[in-house]
Design an enzyme around this catalytic site. Structure first.
Site, PDB file in Angstrom:
ATOM      1  CB  ALA A 170      -1.004   0.020   1.006  1.00 39.07           C
TER       2      ALA A 170
ATOM      3  CG  PHE B  66      -5.760  -1.601   4.431  1.00 42.47           C
ATOM      4  CD1 PHE B  66      -5.500  -0.870   3.241  1.00 42.47           C
ATOM      5  CD2 PHE B  66      -6.820  -2.084   4.581  1.00 42.47           C
ATOM      6  CE1 PHE B  66      -6.490  -1.328   2.115  1.00 42.47           C
ATOM      7  CE2 PHE B  66      -7.941  -2.465   3.753  1.00 42.47           C
ATOM      8  CZ  PHE B  66      -7.742  -1.935   2.216  1.00 42.47           C
ATOM      9  NE  ARG B  67      -2.351  -4.591   8.876  1.00 44.01           N
ATOM     10  CZ  ARG B  67      -2.791  -4.940   7.923  1.00 44.01           C
ATOM     11  NH1 ARG B  67      -2.739  -4.538   6.656  1.00 44.01           N
ATOM     12  NH2 ARG B  67      -3.694  -6.113   7.868  1.00 44.01           N
TER      13      ARG B  67
ATOM     14  CB  ILE C 132      -7.010  -3.926  -5.469  1.00 44.20           C
ATOM     15  CG1 ILE C 132      -7.361  -2.878  -4.506  1.00 44.20           C
ATOM     16  CG2 ILE C 132      -6.316  -5.109  -4.899  1.00 44.20           C
ATOM     17  CD1 ILE C 132      -8.610  -3.385  -3.823  1.00 44.20           C
TER      18      ILE C 132
ATOM     19  CG  HIS D 124      -4.168  -8.705  -1.986  1.00 44.93           C
ATOM     20  ND1 HIS D 124      -3.374  -7.820  -1.311  1.00 44.93           N
ATOM     21  CD2 HIS D 124      -3.797 -10.171  -1.834  1.00 44.93           C
ATOM     22  CE1 HIS D 124      -2.728  -8.613  -0.177  1.00 44.93           C
ATOM     23  NE2 HIS D 124      -2.982 -10.218  -0.652  1.00 44.93           N
TER      24      HIS D 124
ATOM     25  CB  CYS E 225     -23.668 -14.176 -17.787  1.00 42.64           C
ATOM     26  SG  CYS E 225     -23.410 -12.432 -17.711  1.00 42.64           S
TER      27      CYS E 225
ATOM     28  CB  SER F  35       3.421  -3.604   7.311  1.00 42.14           C
ATOM     29  OG  SER F  35       2.185  -4.266   6.721  1.00 42.14           O
TER      30      SER F  35
END
Length: 246
Positions: free
Chosen positions: A24, A35-36, A105, A121, A132, A196
């Site tokens: 990240a 995220f952290r 991502i 990810h 479909c 990390s």
């Protein structure tokens, strides 16, 4: 820091098979929260913890809340690559860097010009109908907030559209695992940046490295710092922008 940049330049100059493994922190300079960290997604207030919202079970149990969070916090619409992305693409074009292995991502590596990118990810840029298999881009997901039930439904069959991202409780793609491990195993230099190294199984892949130079570029310390030849605690964009590609 100048001495460490010189050392990094020497390592890159002497290498012919570099692999970059990133997380990240590579995209934070583009404005995407990690995220952290203190400002990361895990430290922002939501009705549920982010790690619960972006899980497989939550996607199916409260799809509307999943997409409310997903659209606001995870779609990289309007986000551009930064100096780190562009330098890695330049290194690949020169023939030195063989692969980028990313836990991100956002698709920014490809947007900057990188060709060989293993997205462990998945990607927010790819979305598929669960019924479909029809493909939809990230703009379709964003625009679906204007639909009656605020959910993305397939235009062909009406089925629910799901992002091609690995949610919590879901496994990684086996083919990508094998390609990533193979790339790391054959690299003469492994540069780890902006991660990390606590998210498994991806973080465990770096243990397969048997090459000459292990480099860590991260703002904070990691479990691999003591094993690295070179450790630079600074932003990746700032560091890589000083590297010359011959």
């Amino acid at each position: 820091m100048d001495e460490k940049i010189v050392k990094l330049q020497q390592i890159i100059d002497s290498s012919s098979n570099i692999v970059f493994f990133g997380g990240a922190g590579v995209s934070t300079e583009s404005g995407i929260p990690d995220f952290r960290s203190v400002d990361g997604l895990y430290n922002q207030q939501w009705k549920y913890p982010p790690e619960q919202i972006i899980s497989h079970s939550f996607f199916y149990s409260d799809t509307k809340e999943f997409y409310r969070f997903y659209r606001e916090k995870m779609l990289p619409i309007g986000i551009e690559p930064n100096a780190a992305h562009y330098k890695l693409a330049e290194l690949e074009k020169s023939g030195k860097l063989r692969a980028v292995i990313t836990q991100n991502i956002d698709g920014l590596h490809q947007k900057s010009g990188s060709k060989t990118v293993y997205e462990l990810h998945g990607s927010t840029l790819r979305n598929y109908c669960l019924e479909c298999g029809e493909f939809y881009d990230e703009n379709f997901i964003k625009e679906s907030e204007n639909s009656e039930d605020k959910l993305p439904h397939c235009k062909k069959c009406g089925g629910l559209v799901k992002p091609d991202v690995v949610l919590y409780e879901e496994g990684l793609n086996q083919d990508l695992i094998e390609k990533s491990i193979d790339a790391i195993s054959n690299a003469d230099t492994l540069i780890i940046g902006g991660t990390s190294l606590v998210v498994y199984p991806a973080a465990g892949f770096v243990r397969y490295f048997r090459g000459n130079h292990l480099v860590l570029l991260n703002k904070s310390t990691t479990s691999m710092d003591s094993s690295a030849e070179l450790v630079i605690h600074d932003s990746i964009g700032k560091v890589l922008s000083q590297i010359k590609v011959n």
